[in-house]
Design a protein around this motif. Structure first.
Motif, PDB file in Angstrom:
ATOM      1  N   HIS A 293       0.832  -1.211   0.000  1.00  0.00           N
ATOM      2  CA  HIS A 293       0.000   0.000   0.000  1.00  0.00           C
ATOM      3  C   HIS A 293       0.869   1.265   0.000  1.00  0.00           C
ATOM      4  N   LYS A 294       1.836   1.260  -0.910  1.00  0.00           N
ATOM      5  CA  LYS A 294       2.750   2.392  -1.078  1.00  0.00           C
ATOM      6  C   LYS A 294       2.701   2.863  -2.523  1.00  0.00           C
ATOM      7  N   ASN A 295       3.367   3.950  -2.803  1.00  0.00           N
ATOM      8  CA  ASN A 295       3.613   4.389  -4.167  1.00  0.00           C
ATOM      9  C   ASN A 295       5.066   4.071  -4.501  1.00  0.00           C
ATOM     10  N   VAL A 296       5.406   4.193  -5.769  1.00  0.00           N
ATOM     11  CA  VAL A 296       6.772   3.957  -6.227  1.00  0.00           C
ATOM     12  C   VAL A 296       7.409   5.314  -6.499  1.00  0.00           C
ATOM     13  N   LEU A 297       8.621   5.497  -5.997  1.00  0.00           N
ATOM     14  CA  LEU A 297       9.390   6.702  -6.276  1.00  0.00           C
ATOM     15  C   LEU A 297      10.574   6.304  -7.138  1.00  0.00           C
ATOM     16  N   LEU A 298      10.535   6.697  -8.409  1.00  0.00           N
ATOM     17  CA  LEU A 298      11.651   6.446  -9.312  1.00  0.00           C
ATOM     18  C   LEU A 298      12.583   7.647  -9.247  1.00  0.00           C
ATOM     19  N   GLN A 299      13.825   7.391  -8.876  1.00  0.00           N
ATOM     20  CA  GLN A 299      14.849   8.438  -8.881  1.00  0.00           C
ATOM     21  C   GLN A 299      15.688   8.188 -10.125  1.00  0.00           C
ATOM     22  N   ILE A 300      15.510   9.017 -11.134  1.00  0.00           N
ATOM     23  CA  ILE A 300      16.166   8.809 -12.418  1.00  0.00           C
ATOM     24  C   ILE A 300      17.389   9.711 -12.506  1.00  0.00           C
ATOM     25  N   GLY A 301      18.517   9.093 -12.814  1.00  0.00           N
ATOM     26  CA  GLY A 301      19.773   9.836 -12.905  1.00  0.00           C
ATOM     27  C   GLY A 301      20.914   8.878 -13.159  1.00  0.00           C
ATOM     28  N   GLY A 302      22.084   9.249 -12.677  1.00  0.00           N
ATOM     29  CA  GLY A 302      23.246   8.396 -12.892  1.00  0.00           C
ATOM     30  C   GLY A 302      24.317   8.643 -11.849  1.00  0.00           C
ATOM     31  N   ASN A 303      25.243   7.724 -11.782  1.00  0.00           N
ATOM     32  CA  ASN A 303      26.350   7.829 -10.837  1.00  0.00           C
ATOM     33  C   ASN A 303      27.255   9.021 -11.150  1.00  0.00           C
ATOM     34  N   TRP A 304      27.183   9.541 -12.339  1.00  0.00           N
ATOM     35  CA  TRP A 304      27.963  10.688 -12.786  1.00  0.00           C
ATOM     36  C   TRP A 304      27.365  12.004 -12.284  1.00  0.00           C
ATOM     37  N   CYS A 305      26.127  11.978 -11.797  1.00  0.00           N
ATOM     38  CA  CYS A 305      25.349  13.180 -11.480  1.00  0.00           C
ATOM     39  C   CYS A 305      25.503  13.567 -10.007  1.00  0.00           C
ATOM     40  N   ILE A 306      26.224  14.644  -9.729  1.00  0.00           N
ATOM     41  CA  ILE A 306      26.466  15.065  -8.351  1.00  0.00           C
ATOM     42  C   ILE A 306      25.167  15.408  -7.642  1.00  0.00           C
TER      43      ILE A 306
ATOM     44  N   CYS B 146      22.260  14.029  -8.159  1.00  0.00           N
ATOM     45  CA  CYS B 146      21.614  12.746  -7.841  1.00  0.00           C
ATOM     46  C   CYS B 146      22.194  12.184  -6.549  1.00  0.00           C
ATOM     47  N   LEU B 147      23.507  12.249  -6.423  1.00  0.00           N
ATOM     48  CA  LEU B 147      24.181  11.731  -5.231  1.00  0.00           C
ATOM     49  C   LEU B 147      23.856  12.588  -4.013  1.00  0.00           C
ATOM     50  N   ARG B 148      23.775  13.904  -4.205  1.00  0.00           N
ATOM     51  CA  ARG B 148      23.431  14.800  -3.089  1.00  0.00           C
ATOM     52  C   ARG B 148      22.011  14.536  -2.594  1.00  0.00           C
ATOM     53  N   PHE B 149      21.077  14.327  -3.507  1.00  0.00           N
ATOM     54  CA  PHE B 149      19.702  14.039  -3.097  1.00  0.00           C
ATOM     55  C   PHE B 149      19.666  12.742  -2.296  1.00  0.00           C
ATOM     56  N   ASN B 150      20.296  11.719  -2.819  1.00  0.00           N
ATOM     57  CA  ASN B 150      20.317  10.430  -2.116  1.00  0.00           C
ATOM     58  C   ASN B 150      20.961  10.562  -0.746  1.00  0.00           C
ATOM     59  N   ASP B 151      22.016  11.334  -0.664  1.00  0.00           N
ATOM     60  CA  ASP B 151      22.697  11.552   0.613  1.00  0.00           C
ATOM     61  C   ASP B 151      21.745  12.188   1.626  1.00  0.00           C
TER      62      ASP B 151
ATOM     63  N   PRO C 234      18.796  14.922 -11.033  1.00  0.00           N
ATOM     64  CA  PRO C 234      17.832  13.829 -10.990  1.00  0.00           C
ATOM     65  C   PRO C 234      16.445  14.346 -11.331  1.00  0.00           C
ATOM     66  N   VAL C 235      15.608  13.426 -11.746  1.00  0.00           N
ATOM     67  CA  VAL C 235      14.196  13.704 -11.946  1.00  0.00           C
ATOM     68  C   VAL C 235      13.460  12.561 -11.257  1.00  0.00           C
ATOM     69  N   PHE C 236      12.311  12.870 -10.699  1.00  0.00           N
ATOM     70  CA  PHE C 236      11.569  11.881  -9.921  1.00  0.00           C
ATOM     71  C   PHE C 236      10.223  11.621 -10.574  1.00  0.00           C
ATOM     72  N   VAL C 237       9.859  10.345 -10.657  1.00  0.00           N
ATOM     73  CA  VAL C 237       8.554   9.955 -11.171  1.00  0.00           C
ATOM     74  C   VAL C 237       7.871   9.145 -10.087  1.00  0.00           C
ATOM     75  N   VAL C 238       6.622   9.509  -9.795  1.00  0.00           N
ATOM     76  CA  VAL C 238       5.833   8.796  -8.791  1.00  0.00           C
ATOM     77  C   VAL C 238       4.794   7.952  -9.526  1.00  0.00           C
TER      78      VAL C 238
ATOM     79  N   SER D 139      13.620  18.209 -10.114  1.00  0.00           N
ATOM     80  CA  SER D 139      14.348  18.342  -8.847  1.00  0.00           C
ATOM     81  C   SER D 139      14.845  19.758  -8.598  1.00  0.00           C
ATOM     82  N   GLY D 140      14.905  20.580  -9.631  1.00  0.00           N
ATOM     83  CA  GLY D 140      15.346  21.960  -9.450  1.00  0.00           C
ATOM     84  C   GLY D 140      14.472  22.714  -8.456  1.00  0.00           C
ATOM     85  N   TYR D 141      13.195  22.334  -8.373  1.00  0.00           N
ATOM     86  CA  TYR D 141      12.283  22.989  -7.436  1.00  0.00           C
ATOM     87  C   TYR D 141      12.527  22.570  -5.991  1.00  0.00           C
TER      88      TYR D 141
END
Length: 172
Positions: A52-65, A67-72, A117-121, A134-136
């Motif tokens: 009973h959850k939603n899916v959060l897709l974090q789209i990006g790459g290991n090259w993307c600082i 993306c890594l900052r968001f995950n951190d 990164p860009v996120f898709v729910v 993610s800029g917002y």
């Protein structure tokens, strides 16, 4: 003698450089270019439906600082981490020169147009509910905890459940 001193100096500098390189923390590998994104998304949707959850897709790459900052941020901040994991099945979807996942991203409405990164729910049926630029969510050289929490809360299952609003109206 000068040649010997020069050779020893070069060797010493080389060893020092190697030691410093070895001491650097390794960049996390969140995104797997070899992964079958379509199959992983299907599995995440199935898990989300069962939990009973939603899916959060974090789209990006290991090259993307960013993306890594968001995950951190979302993994190290206990409040964000708990809220995210209580409400979403999280999946990192790779976009890189090795694998752009073009068919998967086309099916998701081309979220890469917003950068990374860009996120898709997705909901528990796999329906795309929202694409988040993610800029917002950024603030300074990272992401705003308050903005990220607001994003999570706005797309959590309870926020989309009509019963939540019926109960609020009855309480008035």
């Amino acid at each position: 003698m000068k040649k010997l001193f020069f050779i020893v100096s070069i060797i010493a500098l080389s060893i020092t450089a190697k030691a410093q390189e070895a001491a650097k923390p390794e960049t996390p590998k969140l995104y797997n270019p070899a992964a079958d994104a379509k199959a992983e998304i299907t599995a995440a949707v199935k898990t989300a439906q069962a939990q009973h959850k939603n899916v959060l897709l974090q789209i990006g790459g290991n090259w993307c600082i960013w993306c890594l900052r968001f995950n951190d941020l979302v993994t190290k901040d206990a409040e964000l981490n708990k809220y995210m994991n209580d409400n979403f099945v999280v999946l990192h979807v790779n976009w890189s020169p090795e694998n752009k996942n073009e068919k998967v991203l086309a099916a998701l409405g081309y979220p890469q147009r917003f950068g990374f990164p860009v996120f898709v729910v997705l909901d528990g049926k796999g329906t795309r509910l929202h694409t988040q630029n993610s800029g917002y969510l950024e603030e300074g050289k990272g992401h705003s905890k308050a903005k990220v929490m607001e994003f999570f809360q706005g797309w959590a299952p309870a926020a989309l459940d009509p019963k939540s609003y019926v109960e609020k109206e009855k309480a008035k």
